[in-house]
Design a protein around this motif. Sequence first.
Motif, short mmCIF file in Angstrom:
data_model
loop_
_atom_site.label_atom_id
_atom_site.label_comp_id
_atom_site.label_asym_id
_atom_site.label_seq_id
_atom_site.Cartn_x
_atom_site.Cartn_y
_atom_site.Cartn_z
N PHE A 85 11.38 30.52 -10.70
CA PHE A 85 10.05 29.94 -10.50
C PHE A 85 9.17 30.06 -11.74
O PHE A 85 8.11 29.42 -11.79
CB PHE A 85 9.37 30.61 -9.31
N PHE A 86 9.55 30.86 -12.71
CA PHE A 86 8.78 31.05 -13.94
C PHE A 86 7.30 31.33 -13.60
O PHE A 86 7.01 32.16 -12.77
CB PHE A 86 8.95 29.85 -14.87
N GLU A 87 6.37 30.60 -14.24
CA GLU A 87 4.95 30.89 -14.04
C GLU A 87 4.47 30.59 -12.62
O GLU A 87 3.44 31.11 -12.18
CB GLU A 87 4.09 30.12 -15.05
N ARG A 88 5.23 29.79 -11.87
CA ARG A 88 4.85 29.49 -10.49
C ARG A 88 4.89 30.74 -9.61
O ARG A 88 4.25 30.78 -8.54
CB ARG A 88 5.76 28.41 -9.91
N SER A 89 5.66 31.76 -10.02
CA SER A 89 5.73 32.99 -9.23
C SER A 89 4.36 33.57 -8.95
O SER A 89 4.09 34.09 -7.86
CB SER A 89 6.57 34.04 -9.97
N LEU A 90 3.45 33.44 -9.92
CA LEU A 90 2.12 34.05 -9.78
C LEU A 90 1.20 33.24 -8.88
O LEU A 90 0.06 33.63 -8.65
CB LEU A 90 1.49 34.24 -11.16
#
Length: 327
Positions: free
Chosen positions: A151-156
């Motif tokens: 998910f890269f930056e979508r995790s946050l």
Amino acid sequence: MSVNASSSSASQPADLEAVARSGSRLKRMAVRIPTYLADVKENPAWLPMFMLARTMPGRRAHWAMSAKYKPSAPPQSSLFGELDAAAVADALRSDGIFTGFQMPAEIQQEITRFALTTPCFGNFDRALEFVAPRHDQAEQVFGRSLLSGHFFERSLNSPGVRAIQADPLLADVAKHYLGSNAQLITTRVWWSFPTSASTEADRSLASLDKFHFDLDDWRMLKFFFNLVDVDEGTGPHVFVKGSHNKRKTKHQYTLLVGHPADEVLDYYGADQAVTLTGPAGSGFVEDPFGFHMGTVPVTKPRLMMEVGFGVSKPSRRRFHGEPVIRR
């Protein structure tokens, strides 16, 4: 002559196996070369770390120079209850791993819902975007196996992820173990999927089915959380206890971080290998310089979360360890 011929014939399979292993290792390293080059370009100090942190003398010297942590205030309230950070750090020094974390059910469920409904990126490639429940259809559309989904930056975007990342106990454990310079450097959530035709390159990028150690920093600590129930068929993580404190000479003075399972277990002890199964929400923390690996799921997908701490400035070029893929 017959004895010599027999001896030569008997040695051929072993010779061929050695050649195959060598070729496999070189392929795995080649996959990571673009990332290594980008790391050096961004931060020239990465190269001496990469060369010296794999050796026990280099590591011990760096640990000896680390600033010790002296807590100045009582521990803050944690989502993980009354775990003692100093005791966890002591277990890490001895074994390289500590199990016993359990995230609150409502946080585990929120992160899992997020991961089921938010598009992820297959095999670290942002061009391969899909939602996890449509994994099989995505393989057909893209015409290739999809071993992982990050998910890269979508995790946050997940409140649960942000809450776990910010929990004071994690930082407290990291400082007790790594020293006062410990800082958050990685947060990631990813899927590992059962798939029948993954390539050597895909498995290498996903760090699956190969014992290896991490060299992202001089000193690191990684917290892992199972976000689904993990059994033997779900691709559990495996860690070799005590392997963070000693290192075979051959494993220090080589550019390779991955080594065959029989070679690793023969030296560090098969009885020291811990397979980390557990219910959804269970977690553990490890020193990733110890030999470890993820395994490929065979029955159902595995969903994991990682929070990593180090002592050096994290890369701004890639989101939390996202590799550079050569097209």
